[in-house]
Design an enzyme around this catalytic site. Structure first.
Site, mmCIF file in Angstrom:
data_model
loop_
_atom_site.group_PDB
_atom_site.id
_atom_site.type_symbol
_atom_site.label_atom_id
_atom_site.label_comp_id
_atom_site.label_asym_id
_atom_site.label_seq_id
_atom_site.Cartn_x
_atom_site.Cartn_y
_atom_site.Cartn_z
ATOM 1 N N HIS A 78 0.908 -1.328 0.208
ATOM 2 C CA HIS A 78 0.219 0.043 0.187
ATOM 3 C C HIS A 78 0.836 1.110 -0.030
ATOM 4 C CE1 HIS A 78 -3.461 2.585 1.248
ATOM 5 N NE2 HIS A 78 -2.573 3.159 1.753
ATOM 6 N N GLU A 79 1.812 1.124 0.933
ATOM 7 C CA GLU A 79 2.614 2.503 0.987
ATOM 8 C C GLU A 79 3.534 2.696 -0.293
ATOM 9 O OE1 GLU A 79 2.185 4.402 2.968
ATOM 10 O OE2 GLU A 79 0.875 3.243 4.686
ATOM 11 N N HIS A 112 1.620 4.406 -3.141
ATOM 12 C CA HIS A 112 1.577 5.865 -3.075
ATOM 13 C C HIS A 112 2.630 6.580 -3.897
ATOM 14 C CE1 HIS A 112 -2.040 6.648 -0.564
ATOM 15 N NE2 HIS A 112 -1.516 5.890 0.569
ATOM 16 N N GLU A 114 -6.270 6.824 -1.621
ATOM 17 C CA GLU A 114 -6.158 5.724 -0.451
ATOM 18 C C GLU A 114 -6.539 4.293 -1.222
ATOM 19 O OE1 GLU A 114 -4.764 5.090 2.349
ATOM 20 O OE2 GLU A 114 -4.063 6.932 1.818
#
Ligand SMILES: [Zn+2]
Length: 275
Positions: free
Chosen positions: A146-147, A150, A204
């Site tokens: 997820h990070e 970004h 997100e």
């Protein structure tokens, strides 16, 4: 900064009109260079002006600052360190296929905060406080997937572009000082991911989607991501919701959306690649 560099800045501070003129040129050049591109995995068309190299430079500056301020908290040995490095390496290998020019690096900080983030350009910070929530390597891969999503989807650069702050970011890189303090503070705040400003809900959701495919490509069972997001949903309803959730806002439908992307992640899944 070199002596010549200091001289230039001193010259610009002393002559604000010259500095403004230079900044205007920087802004003008960058506006011309705003490009349209597609995000990895989700293939969404986006507009970004900062290059990969500029994003790396901005992220590295912020990273160095964070590490200096937290020197005593850096974990550089032991089982937690080994685990974070191991899982990060697999996720970084996958992300590097989309962003070969980023320099990937992860640092574990001893801090009882349930959070993690990745700066533009691939520099990752993980706090020890999030490790219990991840439960296993696949859970940690969910967080890291997820990070880094970004970063590979250039979410910070995209926000800088949307808020017409590209020229300010470029001026910071160039060491030019002709912009208002409010603009300067805003760019720094956008860079200070995990500390100040949350991403938008659509960013997100996109990071959830890309991260899910990344962790599967890295050899982690994507069903474990569903289990992780269910645990986060429960934790979010508790007395002390993990900081990760306030920095990474979502809504009640997060788990359902992740379930919807599972077939795509299953096709990307390469079991056994992670050892
Ligand atoms: Zn996020």
């Amino acid at each position: 900064m070199s002596r010549a560099g200091k001289g230039v800045v001193g010259f610009l501070v002393a002559r604000p009109l010259v500095a403004i003129a230079i900044a205007a040129v920087v802004v003008g050049v960058l506006l011309l260079q705003t490009r349209s591109q597609k995000t990895p995995v989700t293939q969404r068309e986006q507009h970004v002006a900062l290059t990969d190299a500029q994003q790396s430079q901005l992220g590295s500056q912020q990273y160095a600052k964070t590490l200096r301020a937290n020197r005593a908290r850096i974990v550089s040995s032991g089982p937690q360190y080994v685990r974070v490095q191991r899982v990060a390496k697999h996720i970084e290998t996958v992300a590097a296929r989309d962003k070969p020019d980023f320099t990937w690096k992860v640092t574990l900080l001893r801090k009882n905060v349930a959070n993690a983030y990745c700066l533009p350009g691939g520099k990752i910070v993980v706090y020890t406080g999030i490790l219990p929530l991840t439960e296993n390597d696949a859970g940690l891969a969910t967080v890291l997937g997820h990070e880094v999503a970004h970063a590979t989807a250039e979410h910070v650069a995209e926000r800088i572009e949307r808020e017409h702050l590209t020229g300010v970011a470029a001026a910071i890189l160039a060491g030019v000082v002709a912009f208002t303090p409010a603009q300067y503070v805003r760019v720094l705040a956008l860079l200070d991911a995990g500390a100040t400003l949350p991403f938008s809900r659509s960013q997100e959701s996109e990071a959830d989607h890309i991260g899910l495919v990344y962790m599967a490509r890295a050899g982690y069972d994507p069903h474990e991501a569903l289990a992780f997001w269910k645990r986060m949903l429960l934790a979010g309803k508790g007395k002390e919701p993990p900081e990760f959730l306030s920095d990474h806002p979502s809504d009640a439908h997060r788990v359902e959306r992740v379930r919807g992307w599972l077939p795509e992640a299953e096709r990307a899944y390469r079991p056994g690649q992670q050892s």
